[in-house]
Each structure stands twice: as structure tokens, then as C-alpha cells.
Design a protein around this motif. Structure first.
Motif, mmCIF file in Angstrom:
data_model
loop_
_atom_site.group_PDB
_atom_site.id
_atom_site.type_symbol
_atom_site.label_atom_id
_atom_site.label_comp_id
_atom_site.label_asym_id
_atom_site.label_seq_id
_atom_site.Cartn_x
_atom_site.Cartn_y
_atom_site.Cartn_z
ATOM 1 N N TYR A 1 -10.595 -0.721 0.898
ATOM 2 C CA TYR A 1 -10.755 0.160 -0.474
ATOM 3 C C TYR A 1 -11.852 -0.439 -1.503
ATOM 4 C CZ TYR A 1 -6.822 2.726 1.093
ATOM 5 O OH TYR A 1 -5.873 3.466 2.000
ATOM 6 N N LEU B 1 -2.040 -0.753 -6.531
ATOM 7 C CA LEU B 1 -1.766 0.326 -5.655
ATOM 8 C C LEU B 1 -1.858 -0.115 -4.027
ATOM 9 C CD1 LEU B 1 -4.176 3.178 -7.250
ATOM 10 C CD2 LEU B 1 -1.701 2.942 -7.455
ATOM 11 N N VAL B 2 -2.739 -0.972 -3.821
ATOM 12 C CA VAL B 2 -3.151 -1.648 -2.262
ATOM 13 C C VAL B 2 -2.775 -2.984 -1.969
ATOM 14 C CG1 VAL B 2 -4.778 -1.541 -0.729
ATOM 15 C CG2 VAL B 2 -5.113 0.164 -2.430
ATOM 16 N N GLN C 1 -0.205 9.595 -1.510
ATOM 17 C CA GLN C 1 0.302 9.129 -2.871
ATOM 18 C C GLN C 1 -1.157 8.483 -3.232
ATOM 19 O OE1 GLN C 1 3.687 7.229 -3.793
ATOM 20 N NE2 GLN C 1 4.704 8.606 -2.240
ATOM 21 N N LEU C 2 -1.743 7.626 -2.471
ATOM 22 C CA LEU C 2 -2.901 6.631 -2.726
ATOM 23 C C LEU C 2 -4.231 7.612 -2.907
ATOM 24 C CD1 LEU C 2 -4.001 3.955 -2.908
ATOM 25 C CD2 LEU C 2 -4.023 3.787 -0.541
ATOM 26 N N THR D 1 0.762 -1.165 0.102
ATOM 27 C CA THR D 1 0.077 -0.056 -0.095
ATOM 28 C C THR D 1 1.011 1.314 0.047
ATOM 29 O OG1 THR D 1 -1.522 -1.270 1.323
ATOM 30 C CG2 THR D 1 -1.776 1.228 1.126
ATOM 31 N N LEU D 2 0.566 2.302 -0.865
ATOM 32 C CA LEU D 2 1.215 3.511 -0.887
ATOM 33 C C LEU D 2 0.882 4.395 0.119
ATOM 34 C CD1 LEU D 2 0.600 4.586 -4.724
ATOM 35 C CD2 LEU D 2 2.742 3.664 -3.793
ATOM 36 N N PHE E 1 -6.426 6.884 -6.011
ATOM 37 C CA PHE E 1 -7.797 6.172 -5.965
ATOM 38 C C PHE E 1 -8.921 7.072 -6.078
ATOM 39 C CE2 PHE E 1 -11.176 4.878 -2.952
ATOM 40 C CZ PHE E 1 -11.402 3.456 -3.183
#
Length: 587
Positions: free
Chosen positions: A195, A186-187, A68-69, A63-64, A73
Motif C-alpha cells: 500500500y 488501516l493496514v 472497507q479498505l 488489514t480491513l 484508501f
């Protein structure tokens, strides 16, 4: 398997340390940057560097940081909202579209054409995203989706409209699959549940906003604005995705990449979807079940399936569906659950607005508002369950409770068909939403956790393929049952042919039938709706029974991360030290 650990945070060094993850861990001391201890891969802000597809897929997902996430997202969420809104807004407009084109008996074909093309290119999108990159592929999907929406809005006949909805389905299929794949990039698998719960909430919001917006357009302006509105969403979504989402771009020659695609497998996958879904919708509606066209299509489906399996097993160098996935018990079980979930959920989404408009004499806008309890249940349960999955690393209990509650909710729909009490409407729809909502985050996390990283895009695409296949079968089967029961009921009730044809061709024109006959026609519609709900009960029950075949795979807790600067020193740590740094997580 051994992994090579780069000695710098931003670029590989000629000298690399080879460390066996079974016996050692890596301790990297620094002032800035970070490295994933489990994988030994450095994290970096330079996420759009060019690498080969194999290098990208070899990396473990972590996970970022939230800074950044969050924007990335947001871009994915907006894209999903745009495509999900299209589904819900169209269902409200279909009665008016059928009336304007004098083809209400063909409205089920609108969904079927969409589902066929949605499914036909699922495997191709998964493979394209691996070799061309996620962002480039999702942009192509968005452009196709918007083009199909614009052409749907300017359609001048039902035939043209069906073709345009098929084009829209091609784009929507890519949007849904690639959004799930990008989230997985991303996760980490442990954090993915919450998410995916947020994404499910976006579906619930779109399903709430869509019918209301669609009803307002239909009642106040024109049904065509249900499609033109997508231009405005695209104007926001495309720049957001371009700026916010940062992902690696696979390098390589474009022609070589195209030659490596499994085009033959894609072809057989597409025609199999056509030969299965189209006759299911046409049979008992526009054509008799024993008509040559329906029988021929079903007959051709069998060799198409075998041809697809043969091509994937013996011919394709890079199959879109590797044969070994069919030996994975969890993958097969979860895809089967997706089929029956699609049947159950989309039957509710498709037929409940029609029920409220025809049986309860509500406007299109009011019918959309009546669906709020269903979407509220989905919103609440998907978010709660998503958080619980991430917290405890378990998904199987929530798949069990979700399918069980969904069965109860579908059974209660028979009560819904016998009363017009608003309190009953709210309770029944909320129960259905609380059950189905739990499945949205759990099923995608479960199937991604059941395979290796290199197969993540493939199973994510299959996840959507099987759910939408189930959706197509559910709407088509229930549509045939509804039309057959309606036609036979009108004949048995001796309704004059002029009024019977009016009822079959345009459901909204029932109000124009004179008193005496109108009450009879409405009662027949009610009985036909009960038939749909009764047929949906075994679909939901099979979904529940399949949960007993699932094997639980515990989701790994997030590995600790230690800082590293651009020239980090690597210390090979003994097994004893490794256990202190990274506690063992049992599966």
C-alpha cells in the motif's frame, strides 16, 4: 503483558477473560464477525466508536476487508495526490514567478520557507492525531493547505509569496504525516509495503502531471492557476475523506487534551528548523557566509537543539519525541537515511526542470514532459518493491539496492550535463527513478516496524521531518553552490555587468542576451549545473553507506482470523493447540 478479551464483537462486557498471549491462544467460534488471534481484539464495522486514545493505541492493527479498505484508501490517496501535486507543479512555475517579481535569485527561499514550516509542526501533528483523532487533525491540515494555496495565487510580491508558501507548508506537513499514519491504522505491518508502494506511485503520477499542468498554466494562462487549481481538488478530497475514512475518535475533554500537548517542545523544534535551514539558504546567496545574520543563526541552532532535547527528556509530561527513540538503532539509522534521500531526490526535482528550460531551451511544458522517465522509474520500482516487501516480509535488501542504484543515477547526471541526446536523458532519469523509487515504501515500513504501536504516529512524523529537512538542506546547499559558481563564472568571463545581472536575476531572460555573450552565459550555467550534480554524489553515497547499519526486523505474517458472533464463546486453548492455530514467526 496480559490482554483482556471482550466477549462481544461490538461492545466490552463487564465480564472479561484474561488470557496470557505467551501461553495461550483464543479460539472463537461464531457465525459472523471476526477476531485477531494474535491480539485477541475483535474486529468490528463500528470503527468510529468513541474510545480513549490509550485504548485505541493499545489495539493491534489488522488489514480491513477490501470492501472497507478500498474506499478508505482512496480518500487517503486523493489527499496525498493533492499535496504532492503542489510540490511538483510549483517547481515548474518558479522561473516565471521569479521573473515576474524580479527575484530569480530568491527562488530557493520559496522551497526553504515551505520546508521550515512543514517541519516545524511535524511533532505536533503526530501528537494531535493521537489525542484528537486522525480525521479531525487531517481536516485542519487540509484547510490550512488550501488557504495557503489561494493566498499564494493572489500574491503581489515575492515577500508575500514566501509568507504564503510558508502557510502552505504548515498544512502540507500535516497531510503527508497523517496520511502515512492513517494507512498504518488501516493496514497491518506485513501488508503495509504494497500500500505504501501505491502511495509512492501516486507521488510519481503527481510529479508527472504537476510539471505538465504547471507548464501549461505558465505558458498558456498564468502561473497563478498553479495554486487556484487546488480549490478544485479540495472540493473532491474533503467530502471523500469525510465519507470514506472511518477511524475511532478519542474521547475526552478538549481543554485537558490541549494542556497535555508538549507546546514547549514544539516551540524548540520549530525554531531549531528555522536556525538550521534559513542561514543555509541565505548564506552565499543574499548574505555572505561570514555575515552577522548567518553566523548568529547557526550559533543559536546549537542551544536550540540542546534545549529541545532537555525539554523532551526532563520537562515534557508527554514529549512529542520520547527520548528512548534515540536509543533505537534502526530509528536513528533510518532517519539519517531520510535526510540524505531528501537531499538527493529534491535536488533532482528542483534543478532538472531548470536545466531543461535553460540549457536545452525547452518550454516549461516540455521540461515537465522530459521528467517522465524519472517518474516512470519511481512508479515501477516502488510498486514492485512494495509487493515484494509484503510477500517476503523483508525490506533491508531493497533499501540497499535502492540507495546503490540512486548513487549510480546521480553519477550519470554528469553525463546528462554534457549532452543533449534525448536517449541519454531517458536512461539517466529512469535509472535515478528506479533507485529512489524503492526507498519510498521501504523506509516508512521499516521505521514503523522498528517501534511499538504507541510510537507509530511519532516516528511517522519524524520520518517526514527528517526527509524534508534533508530536502531543505539539499536545495539550499546546492542553490548556494550554483549561485556562487554562476557569479564567479560571469566575472571571470568578463560578461558585461548589465548582462551578468540579467542572468543572475532572471534565468529565463538569458534568451534576451545578444549572441556572443549568450553562448558564454549558457556555458557558465552548464558548469554551475555540473557543480550541483557533483555535490549531490556524496549525499547519495552517504545514504548508501548508512544501509549497512540497519538491523533487519522480519515483518510478521498476517495472523489467521476466525469468525465470531455477537456473543462468542471463548475457549482457552493450550500452547500445543495455539501453535497449530498461529505458526510462530521469527524476527
Amino acid at each position: 503483558m496480559e490482554k483482556k478479551i471482550p466477549t462481544t464483537a461490538h461492545s466490552p462486557s463487564p465480564s472479561q477473560a484474561t488470557i496470557s498471549p505467551q501461553d495461550t491462544a483464543v479460539n472463537l467460534n461464531a457465525k459472523s464477525g471476526s477476531v485477531d488471534i494474535e491480539s485477541g481484539m475483535p474486529t468490528t464495522n463500528d470503527t468510529e466508536q468513541e474510545q480513549t486514545a490509550e485504548e485505541i493505541l493499545a489495539k493491534e492493527v489488522e488489514t480491513l476487508p477490501m470492501r472497507q479498505l478500498a474506499p478508505a484508501f482512496l480518500g487517503v490517496a486523493m489527499t496525498m495526490f493533492m499535496a504532492a501535486l503542489d510540490n511538483s507543479i510549483v517547481s515548474t512555475a518558479l522561473p516565471r514567478i521569479g521573473t515576474e517579481f524580479q527575484a530569480s535569485n530568491k527562488v530557493e527561499l520559496v522551497f526553504t520557507c515551505y520546508v521550515i514550516t512543514f517541519n516545524a509542526f511535524q511533532g505536533l501533528y503526530g501528537k494531535f492525531s493521537n489525542v484528537f483523532g486522525r480525521k479531525a487533525t487531517v481536516f485542519v491540515a487540509i484547510v490550512i493547505f488550501i488557504l495557503g494555496s489561494i493566498l499564494s495565487g493572489v500574491s503581489q510580491s515575492m515577500t508575500m509569496f514566501l509568507i504564503c508558501r510558508a502557510l502552505t507548508g504548515i498544512g502540507a506537513g500535516g497531510i503527508f504525516s497523517l496520511s502515512n499514519i492513517i494507512i498504518a491504522d488501516l493496514v497491518s505491518i506485513r501488508d503495509r509495503g504494497k500500500y505504501q508502494g501505491f502511495i509512492s506511485a501516486i507521488f510519481a503520477i503527481s510529479a508527472l502531471v504537476g510539471p505538465v499542468m504547471g507548464g501549461a498554466f505558465v505558458d498558456k494562462v498564468s502561473w497563478r492557476w498553479c495554486f487556484y487549481i487546488q480549490i478544485a481538488f479540495a472540493a473532491i478530497t474533503i467530502p471523500t475523506m469525510a465519507i470514506m475514512v472511518k477511524l475511532p475518535r478519542p474521547k475526552g475533554n478538549v481543554w485537558d487534551k490541549l494542556k497535555g500537548i508538549d507546546w514547549l517542545g514544539t516551540f524548540f523544534m520549530a525554531i531549531t528548523a528555522v536556525f538550521l535551514l534559513l542561514p543555509t539558504n541565505l548564506g552565499g546567496n543574499l548574505y555572505a557566509w561570514n555575515s552577522p545574520l548567518v553566523i548568529t543563526m547557526y550559533a543559536l541552532a546549537v542551544p536550540s537543539i540542546f534545549a529541545f532535547l532537555y525539554v523532551e527528556a526532563k520537562h515534557a509530561e508527554n514529549p512529542i519525541v520520547p527520548p528512548y527513540l534515540w536509543k533505537n538503532r534502526n530509528v536513528v539509522t533510518l532517519l539519517s537515511i531520510n535526510i540524505f534521500m531528501g537531499m538527493t531526490f529534491w535536488t533532482l526535482i528542483f534543478y532538472l526542470p531548470i536545466y531543461f528550460q535553460i540549457i536545452e531551451h525547452e518550454t516549461a511544458t516540455a521540461a515537465g514532459l522530459t521528467m517522465i522517465p524519472l517518474e516512470a522509474g519511481i512508479f515501477i520500482s516502488s510498486n514492485i518493491v512494495g509487493i515484494l516487501v509484503s510477500k517476503f516480509g523483508k525490506y533491508r535488501p531493497y533499501i540497499f539496492t535502492g540507495t546503490g542504484i540512486a548513487v549510480v543515477g546521480i553519477c550519470l547526471c554528469l553525463v546528462l550535463a554534457n549532452t543533449s541526446t534525448k536517449a541519454v536523458h531517458v536512461v539517466v532519469l529512469f535509472v535515478c527513478g528506479m533507485g529512489i523509487g524503492q526507498l519510498f515504501p521501504c523506509l516508512i515500513v521499516a521505521i514503523q516496524a522498528s517501534v511499538e504501536r504507541k510510537d507509530l504516529a511519532t516516528v511517522s512524523a519524524l520520518h517526514n521531518f527528517f526527509r524534508m529537512t534533508g530536502s531543505g538542506f539539499g536545495v539550499a546547499i546546492n542553490g548556494a553552490l550554483f549561485q556562487n559558481h554562476l557569479s564567479s563564472g560571469l566575472v571571470k568571463a568578463n560578461v558585461p555587468e548589465i548582462y551578468a545581472e540579467l542572468a543572475k536575476v532572471s534565468a529565463q531572460k538569458i534568451v534576451e542576451i545578444p549572441d556572443g555573450y549568450r553562448e558564454v552565459v549558457e556555458e557558465i550555467y552548464l558548469d554551475s549545473m555540473k557543480t550541483v550534480f557533483k555535490a549531490t554524489i556524496p549525499m547519495a553515497a552517504l545514504m548508501f553507506l548508512l544501509t549497512f547499519f540497519l538491523e533487519h526486523i522480519r515483518l510478521n505474517a498476517k495472523a489467521p482470523v476466525v469468525p465470531v458472533n455477537e456473543k462468542a464463546e471463548i475457549e482457552v486453548v493450550t500452547t500445543d493447540k495455539a501453535e497449530a492455530l498461529t505458526p510462530e514467526v521469527k524476527k
